[in-house]
Design an enzyme around this catalytic site. Structure first.
Site: not given
Length: 129
Positions: A48-49, A51-52, A76-79
């Site tokens: 949820l970006g 929002k966690g 890169g944060a999602g990966d």
């Protein structure tokens, strides 16, 4: 999705899935439960970006509010989140710990410039204990 045991989806993708597959839920939990049931998916992780994230496993929803950081670059944060999530899950950590660690590492990467910031032992141990 019919062949998936574990699905990772983000907040934009869940809206597309809702529309494309006729899901009727109005909350993340309702949508994930409908998706899990329709495709027989054992575990779904919804990011949820800022929002966690949340995880539906065995019909139970686990939520994490995420970590607030000064965002430098979200690439890169999602990966990083997913890599940490998979690593912790495969090592047998409880879902709550797995989700917490994944949120920590994703937030750390978002707070740094570039998709692959240096991870030092202090950051690694902060996230993975």
């Amino acid at each position: 999705m019919a062949k998936a045991d574990i699905l990772k989806i983000n907040e934009d993708e869940i809206l597309w899935v809702k529309e494309s597959f006729g899901l009727s839920g109005n909350t993340d939990e309702q949508l994930l439960k409908q998706l899990s049931s329709q495709f027989n998916i054992e575990m779904i992780c919804l990011t949820l970006g800022d929002k966690g994230a949340c995880v539906l496993k065995d019909g139970k929803l686990f939520k994490h509010a995420g970590y607030k950081v000064q965002v430098a670059d979200t690439v890169g944060a999602g990966d990083a989140f997913l890599a940490t999530f998979i690593a912790c899950y495969l090592q047998g950590y409880p879902i709550e710990t797995t989700l917490d660690n994944a949120c920590k590492v994703g937030a750390f990467v978002a707070s740094q410039v570039g998709a692959n910031p240096d991870y030092n032992k202090k950051i690694y141990h902060m996230a993975l204990g």
